[in-house]
Design a protein around this motif. Sequence first.
Motif, PDB file in Angstrom:
ATOM      1  N   VAL A  28       0.660  -1.139   0.083  1.00  0.00           N
ATOM      2  CA  VAL A  28      -0.016   0.060  -0.202  1.00  0.00           C
ATOM      3  C   VAL A  28       0.473   0.938  -0.447  1.00  0.00           C
ATOM      4  O   VAL A  28       0.755   2.580  -0.511  1.00  0.00           O
ATOM      5  CB  VAL A  28      -1.038  -0.136   1.025  1.00  0.00           C
ATOM      6  N   ASP A  29       1.299   1.118   0.588  1.00  0.00           N
ATOM      7  CA  ASP A  29       2.974   2.302   1.008  1.00  0.00           C
ATOM      8  C   ASP A  29       3.422   2.805  -0.337  1.00  0.00           C
ATOM      9  O   ASP A  29       3.662   3.747  -1.196  1.00  0.00           O
ATOM     10  CB  ASP A  29       3.801   1.998   1.869  1.00  0.00           C
ATOM     11  N   ARG A  30       3.598   2.086  -1.356  1.00  0.00           N
ATOM     12  CA  ARG A  30       4.008   1.500  -2.655  1.00  0.00           C
ATOM     13  C   ARG A  30       3.361   2.245  -3.729  1.00  0.00           C
ATOM     14  O   ARG A  30       3.585   3.772  -4.366  1.00  0.00           O
ATOM     15  CB  ARG A  30       5.221   0.550  -3.232  1.00  0.00           C
ATOM     16  N   ARG A  31       2.667   1.834  -3.593  1.00  0.00           N
ATOM     17  CA  ARG A  31       0.675   2.703  -4.334  1.00  0.00           C
ATOM     18  C   ARG A  31       1.038   3.999  -3.585  1.00  0.00           C
ATOM     19  O   ARG A  31       0.703   4.958  -5.193  1.00  0.00           O
ATOM     20  CB  ARG A  31      -0.198   1.273  -3.860  1.00  0.00           C
ATOM     21  N   VAL A  32       0.789   4.036  -2.835  1.00  0.00           N
ATOM     22  CA  VAL A  32       0.878   5.635  -2.221  1.00  0.00           C
ATOM     23  C   VAL A  32       1.860   6.898  -2.306  1.00  0.00           C
ATOM     24  O   VAL A  32       1.523   7.770  -2.690  1.00  0.00           O
ATOM     25  CB  VAL A  32       0.162   6.152  -0.267  1.00  0.00           C
ATOM     26  N   PHE A  33       2.996   6.233  -2.404  1.00  0.00           N
ATOM     27  CA  PHE A  33       3.923   6.514  -2.921  1.00  0.00           C
ATOM     28  C   PHE A  33       4.017   7.088  -4.123  1.00  0.00           C
ATOM     29  O   PHE A  33       4.401   8.526  -4.302  1.00  0.00           O
ATOM     30  CB  PHE A  33       5.193   6.052  -2.851  1.00  0.00           C
ATOM     31  N   ARG A  34       3.478   6.263  -5.102  1.00  0.00           N
ATOM     32  CA  ARG A  34       3.994   7.093  -6.775  1.00  0.00           C
ATOM     33  C   ARG A  34       2.766   8.237  -6.803  1.00  0.00           C
ATOM     34  O   ARG A  34       3.070   8.756  -7.640  1.00  0.00           O
ATOM     35  CB  ARG A  34       2.743   5.801  -7.136  1.00  0.00           C
ATOM     36  N   ASN A  35       1.331   8.119  -5.996  1.00  0.00           N
ATOM     37  CA  ASN A  35       0.866   9.158  -5.753  1.00  0.00           C
ATOM     38  C   ASN A  35       0.860  10.829  -5.643  1.00  0.00           C
ATOM     39  O   ASN A  35       0.808  11.901  -5.643  1.00  0.00           O
ATOM     40  CB  ASN A  35      -0.907   8.999  -5.399  1.00  0.00           C
ATOM     41  N   VAL A  36       1.486   9.759  -4.301  1.00  0.00           N
ATOM     42  CA  VAL A  36       2.636  11.111  -3.950  1.00  0.00           C
ATOM     43  C   VAL A  36       4.016  12.029  -4.433  1.00  0.00           C
ATOM     44  O   VAL A  36       4.486  13.258  -3.801  1.00  0.00           O
ATOM     45  CB  VAL A  36       2.735  11.224  -1.944  1.00  0.00           C
ATOM     46  N   LEU A  37       4.692  11.701  -5.067  1.00  0.00           N
ATOM     47  CA  LEU A  37       6.107  11.929  -5.671  1.00  0.00           C
ATOM     48  C   LEU A  37       6.028  13.161  -6.346  1.00  0.00           C
ATOM     49  O   LEU A  37       6.944  13.504  -5.940  1.00  0.00           O
ATOM     50  CB  LEU A  37       6.399  10.312  -6.801  1.00  0.00           C
ATOM     51  N   VAL A  38       5.146  13.432  -7.279  1.00  0.00           N
ATOM     52  CA  VAL A  38       5.191  14.927  -8.108  1.00  0.00           C
ATOM     53  C   VAL A  38       5.399  16.266  -6.908  1.00  0.00           C
ATOM     54  O   VAL A  38       5.627  17.063  -6.865  1.00  0.00           O
ATOM     55  CB  VAL A  38       4.186  14.826  -9.053  1.00  0.00           C
ATOM     56  N   PRO A  39       3.781  16.286  -5.945  1.00  0.00           N
ATOM     57  CA  PRO A  39       4.211  17.225  -5.601  1.00  0.00           C
ATOM     58  C   PRO A  39       5.678  17.537  -4.593  1.00  0.00           C
ATOM     59  O   PRO A  39       6.420  18.086  -3.670  1.00  0.00           O
ATOM     60  CB  PRO A  39       3.306  17.442  -4.572  1.00  0.00           C
ATOM     61  N   VAL A  40       5.865  16.273  -3.461  1.00  0.00           N
ATOM     62  CA  VAL A  40       7.372  16.786  -3.157  1.00  0.00           C
ATOM     63  C   VAL A  40       8.344  16.716  -3.700  1.00  0.00           C
ATOM     64  O   VAL A  40       9.544  17.049  -3.305  1.00  0.00           O
ATOM     65  CB  VAL A  40       7.792  13.991  -2.512  1.00  0.00           C
ATOM     66  N   LEU A  41       8.574  16.392  -5.755  1.00  0.00           N
ATOM     67  CA  LEU A  41       9.181  16.407  -5.904  1.00  0.00           C
ATOM     68  C   LEU A  41       9.781  17.857  -6.192  1.00  0.00           C
ATOM     69  O   LEU A  41      10.936  18.544  -5.920  1.00  0.00           O
ATOM     70  CB  LEU A  41       9.556  16.003  -8.001  1.00  0.00           C
ATOM     71  N   SER A  42       8.166  18.296  -6.323  1.00  0.00           N
ATOM     72  CA  SER A  42       8.371  19.480  -6.874  1.00  0.00           C
ATOM     73  C   SER A  42       9.217  20.641  -5.201  1.00  0.00           C
ATOM     74  O   SER A  42       9.924  21.697  -5.082  1.00  0.00           O
ATOM     75  CB  SER A  42       7.282  20.556  -6.767  1.00  0.00           C
ATOM     76  N   LEU A  62       9.605  18.810 -15.796  1.00  0.00           N
ATOM     77  CA  LEU A  62       9.416  17.617 -16.840  1.00  0.00           C
ATOM     78  C   LEU A  62       9.301  16.287 -16.422  1.00  0.00           C
ATOM     79  O   LEU A  62       8.266  15.748 -16.713  1.00  0.00           O
ATOM     80  CB  LEU A  62      10.490  17.786 -17.789  1.00  0.00           C
ATOM     81  N   ALA A  63      10.068  15.287 -15.281  1.00  0.00           N
ATOM     82  CA  ALA A  63       9.564  14.690 -14.635  1.00  0.00           C
ATOM     83  C   ALA A  63       8.015  14.302 -14.070  1.00  0.00           C
ATOM     84  O   ALA A  63       7.525  13.465 -13.544  1.00  0.00           O
ATOM     85  CB  ALA A  63      10.451  14.572 -13.306  1.00  0.00           C
ATOM     86  N   SER A  64       7.094  15.583 -13.509  1.00  0.00           N
ATOM     87  CA  SER A  64       5.948  15.124 -12.774  1.00  0.00           C
ATOM     88  C   SER A  64       5.767  15.245 -14.043  1.00  0.00           C
ATOM     89  O   SER A  64       4.184  14.291 -14.344  1.00  0.00           O
ATOM     90  CB  SER A  64       5.757  16.884 -12.866  1.00  0.00           C
ATOM     91  N   ALA A  65       5.819  15.813 -15.398  1.00  0.00           N
ATOM     92  CA  ALA A  65       5.036  15.680 -16.283  1.00  0.00           C
ATOM     93  C   ALA A  65       5.132  14.048 -17.039  1.00  0.00           C
ATOM     94  O   ALA A  65       4.245  13.688 -17.653  1.00  0.00           O
ATOM     95  CB  ALA A  65       5.234  16.705 -17.493  1.00  0.00           C
ATOM     96  N   TRP A  66       6.252  14.093 -17.236  1.00  0.00           N
ATOM     97  CA  TRP A  66       6.057  12.600 -17.395  1.00  0.00           C
ATOM     98  C   TRP A  66       5.238  11.537 -16.457  1.00  0.00           C
ATOM     99  O   TRP A  66       5.059  10.411 -16.940  1.00  0.00           O
ATOM    100  CB  TRP A  66       7.739  12.254 -17.357  1.00  0.00           C
ATOM    101  N   LEU A  67       5.635  11.562 -14.466  1.00  0.00           N
ATOM    102  CA  LEU A  67       5.028  10.419 -13.851  1.00  0.00           C
ATOM    103  C   LEU A  67       3.178  11.013 -13.916  1.00  0.00           C
ATOM    104  O   LEU A  67       3.332   9.665 -13.663  1.00  0.00           O
ATOM    105  CB  LEU A  67       5.826  11.002 -12.248  1.00  0.00           C
ATOM    106  N   ASP A  68       3.712  11.955 -14.246  1.00  0.00           N
ATOM    107  CA  ASP A  68       1.634  12.401 -14.064  1.00  0.00           C
ATOM    108  C   ASP A  68       1.308  12.865 -15.614  1.00  0.00           C
ATOM    109  O   ASP A  68       1.691  14.006 -15.612  1.00  0.00           O
ATOM    110  CB  ASP A  68       1.500  12.932 -12.717  1.00  0.00           C
TER     111      ASP A  68
END
Length: 306
Positions: free
Chosen positions: A220-234, A296-302
Amino acid sequence: MSLRSRLLARFGFAVVAVYLVITLTFLVVVLTPDTNLRGMLGTALWSGASPAEMEQMRETYLAARGRNQPLYRRYLDWVVNITLFRWGLSATFGEPVTQVVGAATLETAKYLVPGAVSAWIAGIAVGIRSARERGSRFDRLGRLATYVLFGLPGFWLAALVLVALDGGGQLARDVIVPGGAVAAALLAGQVSLTRSRSVDEFDADYVRYLRAKGLSDHGVDRRVFRNVLVPVLSMTAAELFSVLVLSVVVLESLIGIEGIGWLTYEATQENDIPLILGTTMVLVVVGIGGSIVCDLASAWLDPRSR
């Protein structure tokens, strides 16, 4: 908007932003009183130098720093030299600016990169677990510890550790201690953002479905991580730039690391125009370039963020 169109748009924005920063830096440099020159002339006057000798000293000082030309010519030279990577010689060190800046950037990267990566990994791990176990002892203690670290000045912590280690070895002084100070400065923000973003995710229907299917907490943590990765990167890009501009200058000056922060301070103190040009470009590349890479990483990931 396609990824290619977004890339072109961001590149155009980067070019405009770079030259805007270059122009603002030029104005700050030319409008700031040269206290170094005033000090030299004051010392010469006190020593009994004649007006002709003082004028010669002034002209030599200004010529060595490219400040004996009309303002418009100095600005054009400033922009052209930056564009063509003709950064000249440092009046302070007597060496090519590219060489001096390159060595200083490497010294900063030795501790800044490990510190930032460590804060990013630890912040995400603690933030996700705190969101999953919110209200628990781990959640309360974890957030308390990170905010205590955030509230303590990083340079003070670094100095305290070095005193406790009696100076430490070269690795401790140049990498471990300053890297830890950088990680402490970034960690609280990473934990806070990751936790706040993850709380809503853990309450989402898809998480309930995954748990009902028997997926483990780590899954579950891995699935959640995928969804929060973009704002954390920013946030990582924004915080890293603020640390580079503010904390690194104080940290390197205190510990004695000849990195880009220390070099920026020295260039400003000596009013070394070519060196100011070089250090400015490093900060511009890290700030604007890092922002574009994260975008650009955000656009590629999401694809939804496009």
